[in-house]
Scaffold this motif. Structure first.
Motif, PDB file in Angstrom:
ATOM      1  N   GLN A  87      61.013  75.229  29.168  1.00 25.49           N
ATOM      2  CA  GLN A  87      59.622  75.434  29.510  1.00 25.49           C
ATOM      3  C   GLN A  87      59.032  74.617  30.453  1.00 25.49           C
ATOM      4  OE1 GLN A  87      57.652  78.379  28.704  1.00 25.49           O
ATOM      5  NE2 GLN A  87      59.464  79.215  27.810  1.00 25.49           N
ATOM      6  N   GLY A  88      59.685  73.377  30.680  1.00 25.84           N
ATOM      7  CA  GLY A  88      59.112  72.154  31.428  1.00 25.84           C
ATOM      8  C   GLY A  88      57.892  71.442  31.005  1.00 25.84           C
ATOM      9  N   CYS A  89      58.055  71.547  29.493  1.00 28.59           N
ATOM     10  CA  CYS A  89      57.179  70.669  28.446  1.00 28.59           C
ATOM     11  C   CYS A  89      57.537  69.298  28.318  1.00 28.59           C
ATOM     12  CB  CYS A  89      57.041  71.168  27.141  1.00 28.59           C
ATOM     13  SG  CYS A  89      56.436  73.127  27.032  1.00 28.59           S
ATOM     14  N   LYS A  90      56.694  68.222  28.166  1.00 29.65           N
ATOM     15  CA  LYS A  90      57.161  66.983  27.940  1.00 29.65           C
ATOM     16  C   LYS A  90      57.362  67.083  26.649  1.00 29.65           C
ATOM     17  CE  LYS A  90      53.052  64.687  30.539  1.00 29.65           C
ATOM     18  NZ  LYS A  90      51.795  63.803  30.261  1.00 29.65           N
ATOM     19  N   THR A  91      58.598  66.175  26.621  1.00 29.54           N
ATOM     20  CA  THR A  91      59.378  65.999  25.289  1.00 29.54           C
ATOM     21  C   THR A  91      59.802  64.569  25.027  1.00 29.54           C
ATOM     22  OG1 THR A  91      61.595  66.119  26.219  1.00 29.54           O
ATOM     23  CG2 THR A  91      60.513  68.202  25.323  1.00 29.54           C
ATOM     24  N   LYS A  92      59.737  64.163  23.818  1.00 27.93           N
ATOM     25  CA  LYS A  92      59.756  62.616  23.482  1.00 27.93           C
ATOM     26  C   LYS A  92      60.840  62.483  22.306  1.00 27.93           C
ATOM     27  CE  LYS A  92      57.123  58.539  22.111  1.00 27.93           C
ATOM     28  NZ  LYS A  92      55.792  57.924  22.226  1.00 27.93           N
ATOM     29  N   TRP A  93      61.860  61.806  22.237  1.00 25.39           N
ATOM     30  CA  TRP A  93      62.658  61.747  21.078  1.00 25.39           C
ATOM     31  C   TRP A  93      62.327  60.261  20.345  1.00 25.39           C
ATOM     32  CZ3 TRP A  93      65.217  65.547  18.788  1.00 25.39           C
ATOM     33  CH2 TRP A  93      65.646  66.634  19.619  1.00 25.39           C
ATOM     34  N   ILE A  94      61.975  60.625  19.221  1.00 21.90           N
ATOM     35  CA  ILE A  94      61.644  59.388  18.335  1.00 21.90           C
ATOM     36  C   ILE A  94      62.884  59.058  17.304  1.00 21.90           C
ATOM     37  CG2 ILE A  94      60.113  58.055  16.694  1.00 21.90           C
ATOM     38  CD1 ILE A  94      57.842  59.711  17.801  1.00 21.90           C
ATOM     39  N   GLU A  95      63.951  57.912  17.417  1.00 24.74           N
ATOM     40  CA  GLU A  95      64.616  57.819  16.421  1.00 24.74           C
ATOM     41  C   GLU A  95      64.521  57.463  15.197  1.00 24.74           C
ATOM     42  OE1 GLU A  95      67.834  58.646  17.294  1.00 24.74           O
ATOM     43  OE2 GLU A  95      67.062  59.200  19.234  1.00 24.74           O
ATOM     44  N   LYS A  96      65.278  57.633  14.150  1.00 21.81           N
ATOM     45  CA  LYS A  96      65.333  57.419  12.530  1.00 21.81           C
ATOM     46  C   LYS A  96      64.646  55.983  12.466  1.00 21.81           C
ATOM     47  CE  LYS A  96      67.555  57.681   8.437  1.00 21.81           C
ATOM     48  NZ  LYS A  96      68.425  58.298   7.405  1.00 21.81           N
ATOM     49  N   GLY A  97      63.624  55.833  11.844  1.00 26.97           N
ATOM     50  CA  GLY A  97      63.334  54.341  11.537  1.00 26.97           C
ATOM     51  C   GLY A  97      62.214  53.759  12.329  1.00 26.97           C
ATOM     52  N   ARG A  98      61.941  54.732  13.375  1.00 29.47           N
ATOM     53  CA  ARG A  98      60.812  54.150  14.217  1.00 29.47           C
ATOM     54  C   ARG A  98      59.426  54.597  13.734  1.00 29.47           C
ATOM     55  NH1 ARG A  98      62.469  52.703  19.247  1.00 29.47           N
ATOM     56  NH2 ARG A  98      60.399  52.037  19.738  1.00 29.47           N
ATOM     57  N   GLN A  99      59.431  55.582  12.753  1.00 28.53           N
ATOM     58  CA  GLN A  99      58.305  56.125  12.140  1.00 28.53           C
ATOM     59  C   GLN A  99      58.521  55.801  10.721  1.00 28.53           C
ATOM     60  OE1 GLN A  99      55.834  59.405  14.092  1.00 28.53           O
ATOM     61  NE2 GLN A  99      57.819  60.305  14.259  1.00 28.53           N
ATOM     62  N   HIS A 100      57.487  55.382  10.108  1.00 24.58           N
ATOM     63  CA  HIS A 100      57.342  54.974   8.649  1.00 24.58           C
ATOM     64  C   HIS A 100      57.716  56.382   7.817  1.00 24.58           C
ATOM     65  CE1 HIS A 100      57.261  52.586   5.223  1.00 24.58           C
ATOM     66  NE2 HIS A 100      56.137  53.467   4.619  1.00 24.58           N
ATOM     67  N   ALA A 101      58.895  56.345   6.852  1.00 26.43           N
ATOM     68  CA  ALA A 101      59.073  57.198   5.988  1.00 26.43           C
ATOM     69  C   ALA A 101      59.936  58.591   6.452  1.00 26.43           C
ATOM     70  CB  ALA A 101      58.249  57.732   5.059  1.00 26.43           C
ATOM     71  N   LEU A 102      60.055  58.625   7.860  1.00 24.03           N
ATOM     72  CA  LEU A 102      60.579  59.785   8.717  1.00 24.03           C
ATOM     73  C   LEU A 102      61.980  59.534   9.195  1.00 24.03           C
ATOM     74  CD1 LEU A 102      58.869  62.205   8.979  1.00 24.03           C
ATOM     75  CD2 LEU A 102      58.151  61.718  11.232  1.00 24.03           C
ATOM     76  N   GLY A 103      62.648  60.584   9.403  1.00 23.92           N
ATOM     77  CA  GLY A 103      63.728  60.551  10.166  1.00 23.92           C
ATOM     78  C   GLY A 103      63.488  60.743  11.527  1.00 23.92           C
ATOM     79  N   ARG A 104      64.666  61.108  12.279  1.00 27.57           N
ATOM     80  CA  ARG A 104      64.688  61.331  13.677  1.00 27.57           C
ATOM     81  C   ARG A 104      63.618  62.372  13.939  1.00 27.57           C
ATOM     82  NH1 ARG A 104      68.156  64.177  18.220  1.00 27.57           N
ATOM     83  NH2 ARG A 104      68.934  65.606  16.459  1.00 27.57           N
ATOM     84  N   ALA A 105      62.922  62.290  15.051  1.00 23.88           N
ATOM     85  CA  ALA A 105      61.563  63.315  15.280  1.00 23.88           C
ATOM     86  C   ALA A 105      61.779  63.556  16.813  1.00 23.88           C
ATOM     87  CB  ALA A 105      60.339  62.755  14.723  1.00 23.88           C
ATOM     88  N   LEU A 106      61.263  64.825  16.974  1.00 23.02           N
ATOM     89  CA  LEU A 106      61.063  65.259  18.506  1.00 23.02           C
ATOM     90  C   LEU A 106      59.317  65.541  18.346  1.00 23.02           C
ATOM     91  CD1 LEU A 106      61.772  66.738  21.167  1.00 23.02           C
ATOM     92  CD2 LEU A 106      62.019  68.824  19.912  1.00 23.02           C
ATOM     93  N   ARG A 107      58.863  64.995  19.560  1.00 18.44           N
ATOM     94  CA  ARG A 107      57.496  65.159  19.844  1.00 18.44           C
ATOM     95  C   ARG A 107      57.360  65.891  21.257  1.00 18.44           C
ATOM     96  NH1 ARG A 107      53.425  60.753  17.889  1.00 18.44           N
ATOM     97  NH2 ARG A 107      54.122  60.756  15.875  1.00 18.44           N
ATOM     98  N   VAL A 108      56.748  66.624  21.295  1.00 14.06           N
ATOM     99  CA  VAL A 108      56.535  67.658  22.527  1.00 14.06           C
ATOM    100  C   VAL A 108      55.008  68.070  22.936  1.00 14.06           C
ATOM    101  CG1 VAL A 108      58.679  68.684  22.143  1.00 14.06           C
ATOM    102  CG2 VAL A 108      56.522  69.819  21.202  1.00 14.06           C
ATOM    103  N   GLN A 109      54.758  68.323  24.103  1.00 15.19           N
ATOM    104  CA  GLN A 109      53.304  68.959  24.547  1.00 15.19           C
ATOM    105  C   GLN A 109      53.608  70.319  24.677  1.00 15.19           C
ATOM    106  OE1 GLN A 109      51.542  65.626  25.309  1.00 15.19           O
ATOM    107  NE2 GLN A 109      49.748  66.763  24.263  1.00 15.19           N
ATOM    108  N   ASP A 110      53.019  71.086  23.687  1.00 12.43           N
ATOM    109  CA  ASP A 110      53.320  72.681  23.853  1.00 12.43           C
ATOM    110  C   ASP A 110      52.812  73.080  25.066  1.00 12.43           C
ATOM    111  OD1 ASP A 110      50.830  73.296  23.284  1.00 12.43           O
ATOM    112  OD2 ASP A 110      51.142  74.533  21.514  1.00 12.43           O
ATOM    113  N   PRO A 111      52.832  74.414  25.507  1.00 20.13           N
ATOM    114  CA  PRO A 111      52.229  74.908  26.736  1.00 20.13           C
ATOM    115  C   PRO A 111      50.797  75.010  26.645  1.00 20.13           C
ATOM    116  CG  PRO A 111      54.272  76.249  26.007  1.00 20.13           C
ATOM    117  CD  PRO A 111      53.980  75.370  24.974  1.00 20.13           C
ATOM    118  N   SER A 112      50.295  74.849  25.701  1.00 19.72           N
ATOM    119  CA  SER A 112      48.884  74.825  25.662  1.00 19.72           C
ATOM    120  C   SER A 112      48.147  73.283  25.701  1.00 19.72           C
ATOM    121  CB  SER A 112      48.158  75.580  24.241  1.00 19.72           C
ATOM    122  OG  SER A 112      48.573  76.919  24.100  1.00 19.72           O
ATOM    123  N   GLY A 113      49.315  72.414  25.584  1.00 19.15           N
ATOM    124  CA  GLY A 113      48.920  71.031  25.582  1.00 19.15           C
ATOM    125  C   GLY A 113      48.636  70.459  24.214  1.00 19.15           C
TER     126      GLY A 113
END
Length: 327
Positions: A87-113
């Protein structure tokens, strides 16, 4: 769909005073503090077996860093990422251990922002459902849903239904058949997320599930006794749309929280979405009382997933000729 988004999972909010926020969420509302330090507080409901469903991060200005969904597998994360990249949206991968208590995560800006997050792994903790000695305030049980203001509800609806595999439970149309608001879900109740016509993208509220209406009433009593009467924005009352018993609150930084109980099952494959007319005031409050103007006009700023800067908002596509009567 070849991936499985399970449910709404956590909100990451920026707040200016952690001590004031902790007093509000822990003492008045009854959240459990899993962990806290000088930079963040991690909270969960009594029913939740995961580390947290709400993160409060210390910052200079209040804002929304992310609204998150739990997915089933790591492969699901990769497939969801591919959908947003297409869709051409911004995406950002966050590896496991970079966020407290969380595994690997995907951050995106959805089509609405809106700043979304998807993850499959979170540290587990003891479920405190039967620790009745710890129940206090509104006795919050678990996270339930998000509600967002967006300038184009049809655009958001089409993406979440057709690309992410959500289903619609209820919706609002005007007399010309234009979509003004939609309640859509992955778990089998009324919604994991709702979209309302308005200046956006902004987060209108995050909702948390309670055991029963009396927990909500008890929460009101505790809020008043602790001096938080001015934090009660709307309710208690019953929505027509969703049938839920509700209370809207504003936390010390103005983020809106809904306490929520009493909607219904939507798991049957032949369930048909319920249509509400825009002019039917029973949608917003089944008993007839209208919401205050601030409920329609005020919402939380959302941030860019890459820069951390405020996302620019836009006027709604549909002309605001009257208040939006929505949940």
């Amino acid at each position: 769909m070849n991936f499985d988004i399970i449910r709404a999972a956590r909100a990451v909010l920026h707040v200016t005073d952690l001590e004031k926020s902790r007093q509000f969420y822990e003492t008045a509302l009854g959240f459990i503090v899993t962990e806290a330090d000088d930079s963040a507080i991690y909270l969960r409901g009594l029913e939740e077996h995961v580390h947290h469903s709400l993160v409060l991060k210390k910052a200079e200005i209040p804002a929304v860093e992310a609204i998150s969904y739990k997915v089933r597998t790591e492969e699901d994360l990769d497939r969801i990422g591919a959908v947003f990249e297409k869709q051409g949206c911004k995406t950002k991968w966050i590896e496991k251990g970079r966020q407290h208590a969380l595994g690997r995560a995907l951050r995106v800006q959805d089509p609405s922002g809106l700043p979304l997050e998807f993850f499959t792994e979170m540290v587990t903790v003891d479920r405190l459902l039967q620790r009745y000695d710890l129940y206090r305030g509104a006795r919050v049980q678990r996270i339930d849903h998000f509600n967002n203001l967006v300038p184009d509800v049809q655009k958001a609806y089409d993406f979440y239904i057709h690309e992410l595999g959500f289903s619609c439970s209820e919706y609002t149309e005007d007399k010309d058949g234009k979509l003004w608001a939609a309640w859509i879900h992955r778990k089998p109740n009324v919604h994991d997320v709702a979209f309302m016509n308005g200046v956006g993208p902004r987060l209108h509220h995050t909702a948390f599930w309670l055991n029963d209406p009396m927990s909500l009433i008890n929460g009101c009593d505790v809020l008043a006794a602790l001096g938080y009467s001015d934090s009660i924005e709307r309710g208690p009352a019953r929505h027509g749309l969703s049938n839920a018993f509700f209370l809207y609150l504003r936390d010390p930084d103005g983020h809106r929280i809904e306490l929520y109980n009493g909607d219904y099952l939507t798991s049957d494959p032949d369930f048909k979405p319920i249509r509400w007319d825009l002019d039917d005031k029973r949608r917003q409050t089944f008993w007839g009382a209208e919401a205050p103007d601030c409920w329609f006009n005020e919402a939380s700023t959302v941030l860019d997933i890459e820069t951390g800067e405020k996302i620019e908002t836009h006027q709604p596509k549909l002309k605001q000729h009257k208040p939006i009567f929505a949940v």
